[in-house]
Design an enzyme around this catalytic site. Structure first.
Site, PDB file in Angstrom:
ATOM      1  N   MET A 107      19.156  27.148  -6.971  1.00  0.00           N
ATOM      2  CA  MET A 107      19.967  27.766  -5.929  1.00  0.00           C
ATOM      3  C   MET A 107      20.834  28.857  -6.555  1.00  0.00           C
ATOM      4  O   MET A 107      20.721  29.133  -7.739  1.00  0.00           O
ATOM      5  CB  MET A 107      20.797  26.700  -5.232  1.00  0.00           C
ATOM      6  CG  MET A 107      19.926  25.783  -4.399  1.00  0.00           C
ATOM      7  SD  MET A 107      20.864  24.523  -3.558  1.00  0.00           S
ATOM      8  CE  MET A 107      21.368  23.476  -4.890  1.00  0.00           C
ATOM      9  N   ARG A 626     -15.688  -8.191 -11.336  1.00  0.00           N
ATOM     10  CA  ARG A 626     -16.088  -8.018  -9.937  1.00  0.00           C
ATOM     11  C   ARG A 626     -17.581  -7.761  -9.856  1.00  0.00           C
ATOM     12  O   ARG A 626     -18.125  -6.958 -10.616  1.00  0.00           O
ATOM     13  CB  ARG A 626     -15.328  -6.837  -9.341  1.00  0.00           C
ATOM     14  CG  ARG A 626     -15.759  -6.540  -7.928  1.00  0.00           C
ATOM     15  CD  ARG A 626     -14.973  -5.412  -7.338  1.00  0.00           C
ATOM     16  NE  ARG A 626     -15.407  -4.123  -7.844  1.00  0.00           N
ATOM     17  CZ  ARG A 626     -14.821  -2.977  -7.522  1.00  0.00           C
ATOM     18  NH1 ARG A 626     -13.745  -2.984  -6.742  1.00  0.00           N
ATOM     19  NH2 ARG A 626     -15.269  -1.849  -7.993  1.00  0.00           N
ATOM     20  N   GLU A 764      -9.372  -6.757   0.540  1.00  0.00           N
ATOM     21  CA  GLU A 764      -9.445  -5.303   0.701  1.00  0.00           C
ATOM     22  C   GLU A 764      -9.561  -4.869   2.147  1.00  0.00           C
ATOM     23  O   GLU A 764      -9.332  -3.708   2.469  1.00  0.00           O
ATOM     24  CB  GLU A 764     -10.668  -4.755  -0.056  1.00  0.00           C
ATOM     25  CG  GLU A 764     -10.559  -4.904  -1.546  1.00  0.00           C
ATOM     26  CD  GLU A 764     -11.831  -4.474  -2.234  1.00  0.00           C
ATOM     27  OE1 GLU A 764     -11.849  -3.401  -2.830  1.00  0.00           O
ATOM     28  OE2 GLU A 764     -12.827  -5.234  -2.156  1.00  0.00           O
ATOM     29  N   SER A 783      -7.294 -11.150  -5.373  1.00  0.00           N
ATOM     30  CA  SER A 783      -6.798  -9.939  -6.013  1.00  0.00           C
ATOM     31  C   SER A 783      -6.768  -8.850  -4.953  1.00  0.00           C
ATOM     32  O   SER A 783      -7.794  -8.554  -4.333  1.00  0.00           O
ATOM     33  CB  SER A 783      -7.711  -9.537  -7.168  1.00  0.00           C
ATOM     34  OG  SER A 783      -7.233  -8.338  -7.725  1.00  0.00           O
ATOM     35  N   THR A 786      -5.798  -2.776  -3.252  1.00  0.00           N
ATOM     36  CA  THR A 786      -4.975  -1.990  -2.325  1.00  0.00           C
ATOM     37  C   THR A 786      -5.485  -0.568  -2.135  1.00  0.00           C
ATOM     38  O   THR A 786      -4.981   0.142  -1.271  1.00  0.00           O
ATOM     39  CB  THR A 786      -3.508  -1.970  -2.809  1.00  0.00           C
ATOM     40  OG1 THR A 786      -3.497  -1.758  -4.225  1.00  0.00           O
ATOM     41  CG2 THR A 786      -2.827  -3.281  -2.478  1.00  0.00           C
ATOM     42  N   ASN A 787      -6.481  -0.152  -2.906  1.00  0.00           N
ATOM     43  CA  ASN A 787      -7.087   1.158  -2.606  1.00  0.00           C
ATOM     44  C   ASN A 787      -7.813   1.063  -1.275  1.00  0.00           C
ATOM     45  O   ASN A 787      -7.580   1.843  -0.354  1.00  0.00           O
ATOM     46  CB  ASN A 787      -8.088   1.565  -3.695  1.00  0.00           C
ATOM     47  CG  ASN A 787      -7.447   1.643  -5.060  1.00  0.00           C
ATOM     48  OD1 ASN A 787      -6.247   1.842  -5.170  1.00  0.00           O
ATOM     49  ND2 ASN A 787      -8.251   1.468  -6.093  1.00  0.00           N
ATOM     50  N   ASP A 788      -8.717   0.086  -1.197  1.00  0.00           N
ATOM     51  CA  ASP A 788      -9.440  -0.085   0.060  1.00  0.00           C
ATOM     52  C   ASP A 788      -8.522  -0.598   1.170  1.00  0.00           C
ATOM     53  O   ASP A 788      -8.634  -0.180   2.318  1.00  0.00           O
ATOM     54  CB  ASP A 788     -10.615  -1.060  -0.131  1.00  0.00           C
ATOM     55  CG  ASP A 788     -11.863  -0.322  -0.579  1.00  0.00           C
ATOM     56  OD1 ASP A 788     -12.255   0.642   0.121  1.00  0.00           O
ATOM     57  OD2 ASP A 788     -12.442  -0.680  -1.616  1.00  0.00           O
TER      58      ASP A 788
END
Ligand code: PEP
Ligand code: MG
Length: 901
Positions: A107, A626, A764, A783, A786-788
């Site tokens: 600024m 997985r 998921e 598990s 959290t992406n899906d």
């Protein structure tokens, strides 16, 4: 009546540090320092609340604001014993911005305000220095003209350059008084011609307009950009501090400087500062003149130097943190103009926190809480391979050696234009921004670059300070580089290097080297190690930290970074290896069970070997593997290759040649067409694949258990956890778990090694969270993917979110990218509910997270709160996750919370 203005001066201030939100960082600390008895020029601060009211009223001052300003101006005149607008003893002020959090240089600031055609003469008489007075006036007209009246700076700079050329002098300081006087006239004519009114002579009008302009500078493009990068809310606004001017340009016994109480690059406990004799503050920060090392002050004014050091030490103890201080010496009197918590490199952040604990200034809790989790990861990021670098230097590739301004090893293509750097970075290019010097306009380009090189400027120049804060490698003052921006190249010792060429920048040594140099993994130094030990101690009883790792090499690295197991092995990554994709394709294209089984049989030993390597690296720790997740077509040629194949096939058909190749192409084309899906993310993937192709999951389970039994026989302690992806119904869960157990128990029986294993699921799809109680009847662990889960809860494809995310962030419709920072309100609610329901059925249900959020600070804290057992993230994020997990637990304790539910 609302109080909008707060005074500081004469060792008494109306504000203090705790009023940061109202007075801004600069204003509140000036008040605090005044109360501490530190020499600060007197002044007053107009609050951020005034800013809010001003903006809400459509840029109109709230009632009473101006009267309060005038009243405080009166107080200031009394304390400073000079009068605003007085023809003999004029008070001059600076008008400075100051938001709650520091936004360095973003600024506006206006210096020397209060000068007009009359007061300039008073200033000249009073200081007995005509040149000085006219130089101040020239600077003021330039600043006021550009900031308040919106006239381009070049309009003022061009005539000054012209005068210097005509006189044959190099610096502004060599331009004599009468020339400056003429310059001011020229400037005033320009102002009149461009604005249609004369340059304002009424000092009160100057003040009012300057304050309003500083208010408005909150919306400057660079400030808006800076807020976006740093996630600073739009509606905070800025305070404005009006302060009596002190002059660093009053001759040899004056000067100005910037200093850090510790080295901001390394955290070394030593005063790290620079000094510019006979200059005004802006000259240093802007990097226009290269300042001298602080030793110059020590030699020229030893008493002032000692006083400065004592104040620096006092400020650091008072604020319990490393400080960044601006100071000015006016004819042997020292003034502190600003103090703030200093920006520092990640390594320095850790060292300063640990050192302050050792010096008994802060405790271990405070030291841990003070670190941002990404800083720990950054502190051990890759460095240049010593041998490679030495070889490059020996081969004559060292282009320049500048000042090491911000540590880090960066490699990229040279770019001179900051805007173009942003574009290139968007295209995935790694760039090094090379500039004569940087200014706040360049911040977005600096952010987009891997590293920054400037040919001018000192260690506290804009480039240096901003790069340290951003964690970018930076070399400043590489004076050998003759940069020609127009030609997009620089010359160095007879050689021309152009935009687009690759250079390597070592911000720790100041070296700029032509070509790319390999980097190697960084090592935690002593302080990082100490901090991580503390973090692990305070984390006990809280979250474990595991890694997402797909290969033995990744697993070993993860363990070195402190992983306590693996939370996700994405087995498909093993399929992508060049030598395996052929077998995978054979498997996919097989037209009958027998052919498919034959192809799978080739893959099994390879997978088994990988798993043995991973179990070995994770000896004694759990490994969650997985089963295959992505749709099969991902292993086939992509769309572009498909089109090429179709073309090639028709060419060969026309020529009636290569029948073998034609058959191969036909098969591949057929498979691509058969497997094509409109919406693969929602298609034939995850456990759906395992259900329609049980032989694939069968092969994988067999490989996992054979590996586990083999490793166990070798004395390795194995804890396999087999994980089913994308489960959404109880039927799917039951079917896949039963299948898995059948195969696994079969292998154990065959091999005669009693390995204990778990079978669980990823959560998921939202439905899985909702029916978690039923899933937990079968699954031994959850598990959260959290992406899906984010993708399916928002209904936003993770591959397409970039199309609109920037706009959403700009408009404030989202405060963060939900694929990076867990959306606690929505997705988090499903996570909490899933854990609760799952544990209702199975009290000892193990729960973790393996989406990208597992390595992000605020998400880790959330995982702690909802009672997860562990988080799992990329190996490089593990140190940060360990600290974040400790922070979560410490915060809970400090808030009086006991053990987690
Ligand atoms: C997830 O969905 O969070 C996950 C870890 O799986 P992937 O990213 O492989 O889909
Ligand atoms: Mg997933």
């Amino acid at each position: 009546m609302t109080k909008y203005v707060y005074f500081f001066g004469a060792e008494r201030a109306e504000g203090s540090s705790v009023m940061r939100n109202l007075l801004g960082g600069k204003g509140c600390e000036l008040a605090e320092m005044t109360n501490l008895g530190i020499p600060v020029p007197p002044g007053f601060t107009v609050t951020t609340q005034a800013w809010v009211h001003y903006q809400r009223a459509g840029r109109r001052s709230p009632e009473g604001l101006w009267e309060q300003i005038l009243e405080h101006l009166g107080r200031l005149e009394e304390v400073a014993a000079v009068k605003f607008g007085d023809s003999e003893r004029p008070l001059l002020v600076s008008v400075r911005s100051g938001a709650r959090v520091s936004m360095p240089g973003m600024m506006e600031t206006i210096l020397n305000l209060g000068l007009n055609d009359v007061t300039v003469e008073g200033l000249a008489t009073r200081t007995k220095d005509e040149r000085f007075a006219w130089d101040c006036y020239r600077r003021f007209v330039t600043m006021f003209g550009s900031v308040v009246l919106g006239i381009k700076r070049s309009v003022f700079e061009a005539p000054l350059d012209g005068v210097k050329r005509r006189l044959g002098v190099a610096t502004d300081a060599d331009v004599p008084a009468d020339e400056l006087r003429k310059l001011v006239r020229t400037y005033q004519d320009e102002v009149a011609a461009r604005t249609g009114s004369p340059f304002p002579q009424d000092v009160r009008e100057q003040l009012r307009r300057a304050i309003e302009s500083v208010f408005q500078s909150w919306f400057a493009k660079k400030a808006t950009e800076y807020r976006r990068i740093h996630g600073i809310p739009e509606d905070w606004g800025t305070a404005v501090t009006v302060m009596a001017m002190v002059f660093g340009n009053l001759g040899r016994r004056s000067g100005t400087g910037v200093g850090f109480t510790r080295d901001p690059r390394t955290g070394e406990p030593r005063f790290y500062a620079e000094f510019l004799p006979n200059a005004q503050g802006e000259d240093v920060v802007a990097g226009i003149r290269t300042p001298l090392p602080i030793e110059a002050l020590h030699e020229q004014m030893p008493a002032i130097y000692d006083q400065l050091l004592a104040i620096a030490a006092r400020l650091e103890r008072h604020y319990k943190d490393m400080q960044d201080i601006e100071f000015t010496v006016q004819e042997d009197d020292l003034y502190i103009l600003q103090t703030r918590s200093g920006k520092r490199s990640a390594r320095a952040a850790v060292k300063v926190a640990v050192d302050l604990e050792k010096e008994h200034v802060i405790d271990q809790h405070a030291a841990i809480l003070r670190i941002r989790p990404p800083e720990v990861n950054e502190a051990i990021r890759p460095v240049f391979d010593d041998r490679e670098k030495a070889a490059a230097v020996a081969a004559g590739r060292l282009l320049a050696r500048g000042l090491p301004a911000a540590p880090g090893a960066a490699v990229g293509r040279i770019e001179f234009d900051p805007e173009r750097a942003v574009e290139l970075a968007k295209e995935g290019e790694k760039v090094i921004l090379v500039r004569p010097e940087t200014s706040p306009e360049d911040v977005a380009g600096m952010y987009a670059a891997q590293g920054i090189v400037t040919s001018r400027g000192g260690r506290t120049s804009h480039a240096a300070v901003v790069a340290v804060g951003m964690g970018k490698a930076c070399v400043v003052g590489a004076t050998d580089l003759a940069i020609d921006e127009a030609r997009r190249s620089f010359d160095v010792r007879g050689q021309t290097v152009r935009a687009g060429e690759i250079i390597s920048v070592d911000g720790g040594t100041g070296e700029v080297i032509l070509g790319a140099i390999e980097t190697v993994e960084g090592r935690p130094d002593e302080e990082v190690q100490t901090l991580l030990e503390w973090a692990d101690f305070y984390r006990k009883g809280g979250l474990g930290v595991r890694a997402n790792a797909d290969t033995p090499v990744d697993a070993e690295r993860a363990r070195r970074f402190g992983a306590e197991g693996i939370g996700l092995v994405r087995t498909e990554h093993m399929f992508f290896a060049a030598d395996r994709i052929r077998m995978v394709r054979e498997m996919i294209m097989a037209t009958d069970q027998a052919a498919r089984r034959a192809a799978l049989a080739q893959l099994r030993p390879l997978q088994r070997e990988d798993f043995i390597g991973i179990f070995r690296a994770m000896d004694g720790l759990p490994v969650t593997i997985r089963l295959l997740d992505p749709p099969l077509h991902e292993f086939l040629p992509n769309w572009k290759e498909y089109k090429e194949m179709v073309e090639r096939k028709s060419r060969l058909e026309a020529l009636e040649s290569e029948p073998e190749e034609r058959r191969r192409l036909e098969q591949l084309i057929g498979a691509v067409e058969r497997l094509r899906e409109a919406n693969p993310m929602l298609g034939h993937r995850g456990c759906r694949l395992g259900i329609t192709h049980p032989e694939i999951y069968g092969m994988q389970v067999r490989a996992i258990m054979e590996a586990a039994c083999t490793a166990a026989e070798q004395g390795i302690r194995v804890e396999p956890e087999i994980m089913i992806p994308l489960t959404g119904t109880v039927g799917e869960m039951k079917e896949t778990i039963e299948q898995t157990r059948r195969v696994a128990d079969g292998v154990i029986a065959e091999m005669g090694v009693p390995v204990r294993y778990l079978v669980g699921t990823m959560i998921e799809v939202p439905r899985a969270a909702l029916i978690a109680q039923k899933l937990a009847e079968h699954a031994e662990f959850f598990s959260f993917g959290t992406n899906d889960l984010t993708q399916l809860t928002f209904g936003v494809s993770r591959d397409d979110v970039a199309q609109f995310l920037p706009r959403y962030l700009d408009m404030g419709l989202l405060t963060a990218d939900p694929f990076a920072v867990l959306d606690q309100e929505g997705v988090g609610e499903l996570v909490a509910l899933g854990i609760d329901r799952g544990r209702r059925r199975r009290a000892d249900l193990k729960v973790g997270i393996c989406g990208e959020h597992g390595g992000e600070g605020s998400s880790v804290e959330f995982c702690h709160k909802v009672g997860m057992d562990y988080v799992s993230c990329s190996p490089y994020l593990i140190p940060g996750a360990r600290v974040a997990a400790a922070q979560a637990r410490i915060k809970e304790r400090l808030a009086g919370g006991g053990e987690r539910s």
